[in-house]
Write an enzyme that holds these catalytic residues in place. Sequence first.
Site, PDB file in Angstrom:
ATOM      1  N   HIS A   1      62.604  72.730  -9.195  1.00  0.00           N
ATOM      2  CA  HIS A   1      62.666  74.084  -8.558  1.00  0.00           C
ATOM      3  C   HIS A   1      63.649  74.747  -9.042  1.00  0.00           C
ATOM      4  O   HIS A   1      63.980  76.072  -9.398  1.00  0.00           O
ATOM      5  CB  HIS A   1      62.679  74.067  -7.220  1.00  0.00           C
ATOM      6  CG  HIS A   1      62.544  75.014  -6.302  1.00  0.00           C
ATOM      7  ND1 HIS A   1      63.302  76.132  -6.049  1.00  0.00           N
ATOM      8  CD2 HIS A   1      61.405  75.624  -5.803  1.00  0.00           C
ATOM      9  CE1 HIS A   1      62.658  76.931  -5.317  1.00  0.00           C
ATOM     10  NE2 HIS A   1      61.584  76.803  -5.269  1.00  0.00           N
TER      11      HIS A   1
ATOM     12  N   SER B   1      60.141  82.213  -4.112  1.00  0.00           N
ATOM     13  CA  SER B   1      61.137  81.371  -4.596  1.00  0.00           C
ATOM     14  C   SER B   1      61.097  82.002  -6.145  1.00  0.00           C
ATOM     15  O   SER B   1      62.443  82.013  -6.675  1.00  0.00           O
ATOM     16  CB  SER B   1      60.989  80.106  -4.811  1.00  0.00           C
ATOM     17  OG  SER B   1      61.568  79.299  -3.457  1.00  0.00           O
TER      18      SER B   1
ATOM     19  N   ASP C   1      70.280  75.948  -5.212  1.00  0.00           N
ATOM     20  CA  ASP C   1      68.745  75.401  -5.477  1.00  0.00           C
ATOM     21  C   ASP C   1      69.138  73.919  -5.517  1.00  0.00           C
ATOM     22  O   ASP C   1      70.095  73.336  -5.133  1.00  0.00           O
ATOM     23  CB  ASP C   1      68.013  75.882  -6.697  1.00  0.00           C
ATOM     24  CG  ASP C   1      66.715  76.299  -6.297  1.00  0.00           C
ATOM     25  OD1 ASP C   1      65.904  75.090  -6.172  1.00  0.00           O
ATOM     26  OD2 ASP C   1      65.986  77.329  -6.114  1.00  0.00           O
TER      27      ASP C   1
END
Length: 742
Positions: free
Chosen positions: A184, A517, A106
């Site tokens: 994220h 996600s 990520d």
Amino acid sequence: MGKLVWKSTPPPLLFTINLPRRPSSSVLILNPSPPFSHTVFHGFSAVLTDDQVASISQHPSVLAVFEDRRRQLHTTRSPQFLGLRNQRGLWSESDYGSDVIIGVFDTGVWPERRSFSDLNLGPIPSRWKGVCERGARFSPRSCNKKLIGARYFSKGHEAGASSGPLNPINETIEFRSPRDADGHGTHTASTAAGRYAFQANMSGYASGIAKGVAPKARLAVYKVCWKNAGCFDSDILAAFDAAVNDGVDVISISIGGGDGIASPYYLDPIAIGSYGAVSRGVFVSSSAGNDGPSGMSVTNLAPWLTTVGAGTIDRDFPSEVILGNGKTLSGVSLYAGAPLRGKMYQLVYPGKSGVLSDSLCMENSLDPRLVRGKIVVCDRGSSPRVAKGLVVKKAGGVGMILANGISNGEGLVGDAHLIPTCAVGADEGDIIKSYISSTANPTATLEFKGTILGIKPAPVLASFSARGPNGLNPEILKPDLIAPGVNILAAWTDAVGPTGLDSDSRRTEFKILSGTSMAAPHVSGAAALLKSAHPDWSPAAIRSAMMTTATILDNRNQPMIDEATGNASTPYDFGAGHLNLGLAMDPGLVYDITNNDYVDFLCAIGYGPKVIQVITRSPANCPARKPLPENLNYPSLVAMFPASSRGSSTKMFIRTVTNVGPANSVYIVRVQAPATGVTVSVRPSRLVFTESVKKRSYVVTVTGDTRNLKMGPSGALFGSLSWTDGKHVVRSPIVLTQIEPL
């Protein structure tokens, strides 16, 4: 842009080639563990001219050449919603995932967050061979017994920047290290395996104890995505190679193509890298993508990947639009600033001008004379939802109503907007616009209701969650299952505010996000728990346990509905169903798949030995009798009948189940046919297991007259096959569809 090149002998080598705009450039070697990357693939990346690419492509040792493409990220209470409970069940049986290592691909990690505390954790597993790489604001001391490794991969991005339109890494807003400048990665890592964090919330929303699915699992972070730049194939492949070498047990990757095009497996580095991982016993969980509700939008299609869609949980953040005519419309919001306190403001819709950029509230599109001091209606799409609020704020607006279009339907996600904002569905948006058009002085106010628990129905399939059928091989049902992916609270970076906008000076320890996600790391954490409870289970067995115990009912005991339509959802939407960890620990039977089975599948879909070698690294020997792709031992069945058939059609499947429950067990089959007029027979209809007989095979025959079948809106009909011993129910979806002959 770039290419990837595969060589055959000596051992196949991967090249990532970035084509420069100038006549020539230097070669870039990725992961130069001598002689090249070699664990899940062989090769390196290079910057070459077009002529050099053409020349190397003709070399007899080269297997394949393809572009180094840029990919995109697929952008609390959920563990309990999945059926996890303290003191009993999978959490206690697995010791909360202790000593299982999850690798997260990520944007990096913010290591100081409480979610990554190593308080009371035991020693780092002795098999761990990874490192904590030094870089900008990151050192080996940033890791601990929880966050046991961190690496970053930027050479693909940097090569792309040197040879194309991309900008180099901007070190004023990004860290050349595993530190997370985007947020994220911190969110997905803590969703999978965050420690207990008390008094967690985002500006008062979702207050409670934040925790990941596997709170005692260890984390290894592989930063492959860069702020405002995406994630390059070569960096992703290098991370797969490193992660498997390091000793991870699970890989979580919430990344996809983002272009709506499904690449063949031999041209898809996520498929290639994940095969190398799965073939070595590493479970790989991937996001299905956020391009729903369009059909055939699901990505990450390789059958060795576990592909995860998104659903809601029983928590919501409601807000309301109160119109001047007294009508109240429901929406959602995570706005936490000063409320409007019931004051009515003039209401305006810039889209009345007929200019698309005005209706979308794009940058510099709004006339301050029109919107100053008013609540502005903006259509969703083309720019980030929170960015539209900033545009309204700059133009002097006091609030925003964010209206879905037809493509988003009634699917809503909350955002931490900078100004008072309520997101509403397409129907509500039309009502508001009609009110504006029919009223001389339209007014409105916005109210925010905080956090509401016990929402029904839940789960609901998220409208954005990507849908089937599988665009490469429809014989394999994708997505595999869904998991919580709407309004998920998890840890957040301290580098940016909750909107992610540069102008947002707020900082928060936790952030609420939505997307597949967020769903994929739930399954990654679940896999860690199952791996800890059952160390001998293969990645396919772990996936099977999740799929065959998944639920297709919501908390009203009714079929799960589709947020986009309000109608019942189908296996094209949710695969086998919604993850249910209350049952997955003890599934009774599992459908296992070996590396040879995957090779047979690749042979079945027409790949030759050299093409298969691109994926598997080893020369393949396809059987003399070509296998059938539908006979891959998958926990779902897709019967494809020829559309041109003028009579009865039949499709047969062979499946093998392995008993992982009580040694002496007897299972009886139960079938729900996809439709009247469709016959599903199973032979044998009774499976007997003993101490010495752990595996049993059976044959399924699906028969129907295509002239009399009326396919549903998705072009398919749906049923199920279940094996039960009185305690366990081992359920597989059946899909019946028609295909045109090639």
